[in-house]
Design a protein around this motif. Structure first.
Motif, mmCIF file in Angstrom:
data_model
loop_
_atom_site.group_PDB
_atom_site.id
_atom_site.type_symbol
_atom_site.label_atom_id
_atom_site.label_comp_id
_atom_site.label_asym_id
_atom_site.label_seq_id
_atom_site.Cartn_x
_atom_site.Cartn_y
_atom_site.Cartn_z
ATOM 1 N N ARG A 1 84.394 -6.703 27.715
ATOM 2 C CA ARG A 1 84.211 -5.249 27.824
ATOM 3 C C ARG A 1 85.413 -4.624 28.540
ATOM 4 N NH1 ARG A 1 79.215 -2.637 31.159
ATOM 5 N NH2 ARG A 1 78.122 -2.454 29.174
ATOM 6 N N HIS A 2 85.871 -5.278 29.591
ATOM 7 C CA HIS A 2 87.053 -4.802 30.323
ATOM 8 C C HIS A 2 88.268 -4.728 29.402
ATOM 9 C CE1 HIS A 2 90.516 -4.842 32.995
ATOM 10 N NE2 HIS A 2 90.831 -6.060 32.586
ATOM 11 N N LEU A 3 88.440 -5.735 28.545
ATOM 12 C CA LEU A 3 89.590 -5.733 27.632
ATOM 13 C C LEU A 3 89.503 -4.572 26.643
ATOM 14 C CD1 LEU A 3 89.974 -9.566 26.929
ATOM 15 C CD2 LEU A 3 91.399 -8.127 28.410
ATOM 16 N N TYR A 4 88.309 -4.318 26.114
ATOM 17 C CA TYR A 4 88.149 -3.162 25.223
ATOM 18 C C TYR A 4 88.570 -1.875 25.933
ATOM 19 C CZ TYR A 4 85.648 -5.343 21.270
ATOM 20 O OH TYR A 4 85.306 -6.075 20.157
ATOM 21 N N ARG A 5 88.125 -1.715 27.170
ATOM 22 C CA ARG A 5 88.457 -0.502 27.925
ATOM 23 C C ARG A 5 89.945 -0.464 28.280
ATOM 24 N NH1 ARG A 5 87.045 3.689 28.289
ATOM 25 N NH2 ARG A 5 86.337 4.200 30.371
ATOM 26 N N LYS A 6 90.483 -1.605 28.634
ATOM 27 C CA LYS A 6 91.896 -1.671 29.015
ATOM 28 C C LYS A 6 92.799 -1.204 27.877
ATOM 29 C CE LYS A 6 95.414 -4.977 30.586
ATOM 30 N NZ LYS A 6 95.650 -6.373 31.055
ATOM 31 N N PHE A 7 92.405 -1.538 26.653
ATOM 32 C CA PHE A 7 93.230 -1.167 25.503
ATOM 33 C C PHE A 7 92.802 0.159 24.878
ATOM 34 C CE2 PHE A 7 94.151 -5.683 25.919
ATOM 35 C CZ PHE A 7 95.535 -5.680 25.791
ATOM 36 N N GLY A 8 91.973 0.923 25.604
ATOM 37 C CA GLY A 8 91.767 2.316 25.240
ATOM 38 C C GLY A 8 90.472 2.690 24.562
ATOM 39 N N TRP A 9 89.580 1.729 24.311
ATOM 40 C CA TRP A 9 88.322 2.088 23.646
ATOM 41 C C TRP A 9 87.482 2.991 24.548
ATOM 42 C CZ3 TRP A 9 86.513 1.891 18.876
ATOM 43 C CH2 TRP A 9 85.152 2.150 18.680
ATOM 44 N N PRO A 10 86.867 4.057 23.999
ATOM 45 C CA PRO A 10 86.810 4.450 22.586
ATOM 46 C C PRO A 10 87.772 5.587 22.244
ATOM 47 C CG PRO A 10 85.084 5.586 23.765
ATOM 48 C CD PRO A 10 85.873 4.816 24.798
ATOM 49 N N GLY A 11 88.826 5.750 23.016
ATOM 50 C CA GLY A 11 89.729 6.880 22.834
ATOM 51 C C GLY A 11 90.604 6.780 21.596
ATOM 52 N N SER A 12 91.276 7.880 21.301
ATOM 53 C CA SER A 12 92.156 7.927 20.128
ATOM 54 C C SER A 12 93.380 7.040 20.303
ATOM 55 C CB SER A 12 92.594 9.370 19.862
ATOM 56 O OG SER A 12 93.264 9.903 21.000
ATOM 57 N N ASP A 13 93.671 6.641 21.552
ATOM 58 C CA ASP A 13 94.830 5.785 21.816
ATOM 59 C C ASP A 13 94.452 4.300 21.858
ATOM 60 O OD1 ASP A 13 93.302 6.011 24.089
ATOM 61 O OD2 ASP A 13 94.999 6.148 25.474
ATOM 62 N N TYR A 14 93.261 3.966 21.378
ATOM 63 C CA TYR A 14 92.802 2.572 21.370
ATOM 64 C C TYR A 14 93.747 1.699 20.547
ATOM 65 C CZ TYR A 14 89.827 -1.429 20.031
ATOM 66 O OH TYR A 14 89.324 -2.689 19.784
ATOM 67 N N LYS A 15 94.183 0.586 21.127
ATOM 68 C CA LYS A 15 95.118 -0.335 20.472
ATOM 69 C C LYS A 15 94.332 -1.544 19.964
ATOM 70 C CE LYS A 15 98.921 1.095 23.510
ATOM 71 N NZ LYS A 15 98.132 2.125 24.221
ATOM 72 N N LYS A 16 93.827 -1.425 18.747
ATOM 73 C CA LYS A 16 92.920 -2.438 18.212
ATOM 74 C C LYS A 16 93.570 -3.809 18.098
ATOM 75 C CE LYS A 16 91.848 -2.621 13.795
ATOM 76 N NZ LYS A 16 91.236 -2.311 12.472
ATOM 77 N N GLU A 17 94.739 -3.874 17.484
ATOM 78 C CA GLU A 17 95.358 -5.176 17.238
ATOM 79 C C GLU A 17 95.665 -5.896 18.548
ATOM 80 O OE1 GLU A 17 95.271 -6.330 14.323
ATOM 81 O OE2 GLU A 17 94.654 -4.416 13.440
ATOM 82 N N GLU A 18 96.167 -5.156 19.530
ATOM 83 C CA GLU A 18 96.460 -5.768 20.827
ATOM 84 C C GLU A 18 95.179 -6.226 21.507
ATOM 85 O OE1 GLU A 18 99.131 -3.426 23.290
ATOM 86 O OE2 GLU A 18 99.905 -2.458 21.485
ATOM 87 N N CYS A 19 94.128 -5.423 21.365
ATOM 88 C CA CYS A 19 92.850 -5.780 21.975
ATOM 89 C C CYS A 19 92.267 -7.029 21.331
ATOM 90 C CB CYS A 19 91.874 -4.613 21.850
ATOM 91 S SG CYS A 19 90.288 -4.903 22.660
ATOM 92 N N MET A 20 92.289 -7.088 19.993
ATOM 93 C CA MET A 20 91.744 -8.257 19.305
ATOM 94 C C MET A 20 92.492 -9.533 19.693
ATOM 95 S SD MET A 20 89.122 -7.311 17.512
ATOM 96 C CE MET A 20 88.790 -6.268 18.948
ATOM 97 N N LYS A 21 93.813 -9.407 19.860
ATOM 98 C CA LYS A 21 94.600 -10.577 20.258
ATOM 99 C C LYS A 21 94.245 -11.012 21.678
ATOM 100 C CE LYS A 21 99.304 -12.406 20.562
ATOM 101 N NZ LYS A 21 99.015 -13.118 21.829
ATOM 102 N N ALA A 22 94.086 -10.040 22.576
ATOM 103 C CA ALA A 22 93.736 -10.370 23.960
ATOM 104 C C ALA A 22 92.367 -11.040 24.033
ATOM 105 C CB ALA A 22 93.755 -9.107 24.815
#
Length: 342
Positions: free
Chosen positions: A293-314
Motif C-alpha cells: 500500500r505504501h508503494l502505491y501511495r509513494k508512486f502517486g496513487w490515486p493521483g493523475s501523476d501516478y507512475k504505474k510502471e515504476e510502481c509495478m516494478k517496485a
C-alpha cells in the motif's frame, strides 16, 4: 413510480384508487415521454413489468424497443467499462483491455451466439462488453478478484467460453437460494451469463443476471457472496480500490485491509515509511500488504501523476524477496503452477 404501478396490482381499495390516478397520469403523458420512462428503468425486469400494465404502454415499448434496450444495455455495460479502466490505470498492462466497436463484437452474430442459449438481450449485452486479453491472464496480473478471471466472449472461442453445464449448475444453485430480500433470487438461466470464472480450486465466479441487472458473486468453496445491482457492485469495489482498502498485488490474490483506507485529501509523504525500511518478517501478511500500500501511495496513487510502471516494478521487486508470496507461472498447456519461494 411505485411498486404497485409496476406490478399492476395493489393491496387495498384506497391504494387501488391512488394507483389508478397515478396510472392515469402516466397514460396522459406524450408518447415520447412514456418511451423515455422506459429508457430510464433500472433494469429490463422493471421495464417488462411496466409494459405489461396495459396495452398502450406495451405498444409504446414495442415501437421504441431498440432505443429502450440500448439504454438498458448501457446500464449493464458501463460499470464493466469503468471498472476495467480503473484496473488498467492501477495495474493492468496497457494492451490488456479490449474495447468493442460501436456496433459490438463482429464475431458475435445472432447465428453464432445461438450456441450460448441466451436471450437476445443477454447476447446484446455480451456483444457490447469490454473484455480482457488472454495474453496476460492466469498470472494474477489481470485478475478481477480472488482467483477470478474475466470470461472473453468476443471471438466465441470454444476454449474461452464457460462450460454450459457448469454455468447452469451455478445458476441452478442460486435459484435454490433465497437472499435477504425477495428480489435477490436469480432469474431463469437464459438471462444469466458467467462474466468471470476461476481456474483454481476455490476462487470467485461472477454471474450477471441481465434481466434483474444484478451481479451474483459465488465463492467456489464458501458459497454465495454479494448480490447487487451491477453499477452498485462495481462502484463499491472502485471506491475501495481508490482508497487502497482492496489492494491488488501481482502474483497474489487481492488483499482486504480492514480499515478506513487512505485519506485522499491529504498529500502522502513516503519519507517516514521509507525510513523504517521494508518489513523484514515474512510471517505477518498484513505488514507486507501495508508495505505494498505504501508503494502505491509513494508512486502517486490515486493521483493523475501516478507512475504505474515504476510502481509495478517496485512491487514485483519487493514480492520477489518475500518467501510467502505465491508465484504463479502459466505452462504451455494452460495449467497453473503455484509455489512458494524457499
Amino acid at each position: 413510480m411505485s411498486e404497485q404501478l409496476v406490478t399492476g396490482h395493489s393491496t387495498s381499495s384506497s391504494s387501488s384508487k391512488y394507483e389508478m390516478q397515478r396510472t392515469g397520469g402516466l397514460m396522459g403523458l406524450p408518447v415520447e415521454l412514456q418511451a423515455d420512462i422506459f429508457r430510464h428503468m433500472p433494469n429490463l425486469k422493471t421495464a417488462v413489468a411496466l409494459r405489461l400494465c396495459c396495452r398502450q404502454l406495451n405498444e409504446v415499448y414495442l415501437a421504441n424497443e431498440p432505443s429502450i434496450t440500448a439504454a438498458l444495455r448501457e446500464l449493464l455495460v458501463a460499470p464493466f467499462r469503468e471498472y476495467y479502466s480503473l484496473l488498467q490505470r492501477l495495474k493492468f498492462p496497457a494492451d490488456s483491455v479490449k474495447t468493442p466497436p460501436a456496433l459490438g463484437w463482429p464475431a458475435m452474430t445472432t447465428a453464432a451466439c445461438a450456441v450460448l442459449g441466451k436471450t437476445p438481450f443477454a447476447i446484446d449485452v455480451l456483444r457490447h462488453l469490454p473484455y480482457i486479453s488472454n495474453s496476460h491472464r492466469h498470472f494474477d496480473i489481470t485478475n478481477l478478484d480472488y482467483r477470478c478471471d474475466a470470461v472473453d466472449y468476443s471471438d466465441l472461442d470454444p476454449e474461452e467460453l464457460p462450460r454450459k453445464d457448469v454455468e447452469e449448475a451455478w445458476a441452478d444453485e442460486l435459484q435454490g437460494e433465497q437472499g435477504p430480500e425477495d428480489g435477490d433470487r436469480i432469474s431463469n438461466f437464459k438471462h444469466v451469463v458467467m462474466v468471470a470464472n476461476t481456474v483454481h480450486t476455490g476462487g470467485v465466479v461472477l454471474l450477471l443476471d441481465t434481466f434483474s441487472g444484478k451481479i451474483f458473486e459465488q465463492f467456489v468453496i464458501c458459497g454465495s457472496g454479494v448480490r447487487l445491482p451491477v453499477g452498485e457492485y462495481f462502484a463499491s469495489r472502485m471506491e475501495r480500490i481508490r482508497k487502497l482498502q482492496l489492494i491488488f498485488i501481482n502474483w497474489m490474490d487481492p488483499q482486504d485491509m480492514d480499515d478506513a483506507g487512505i485519506d485522499l485529501e491529504v498529500e502522502y509523504d513516503p519519507g517516514p515509511k521509507d525510513s523504517e525500511g521494508e518489513p523484514a518478517s515474512d510471517r505477518d501478511t498484513k505488514e507486507l500488504v501495508g508495505w505494498v500500500r505504501h508503494l502505491y501511495r509513494k508512486f502517486g496513487w490515486p493521483g493523475s501523476d501516478y507512475k504505474k510502471e515504476e510502481c509495478m516494478k517496485a512491487i514485483a521487486d519487493f514480492t520477489s524477496r518475500s518467501p510467502i508470496w505465491r508465484k504463479c507461472m502459466r505452462e504451455t498447456d494452460g495449467c497453473i503452477n503455484c509455489r512458494k519461494d524457499d
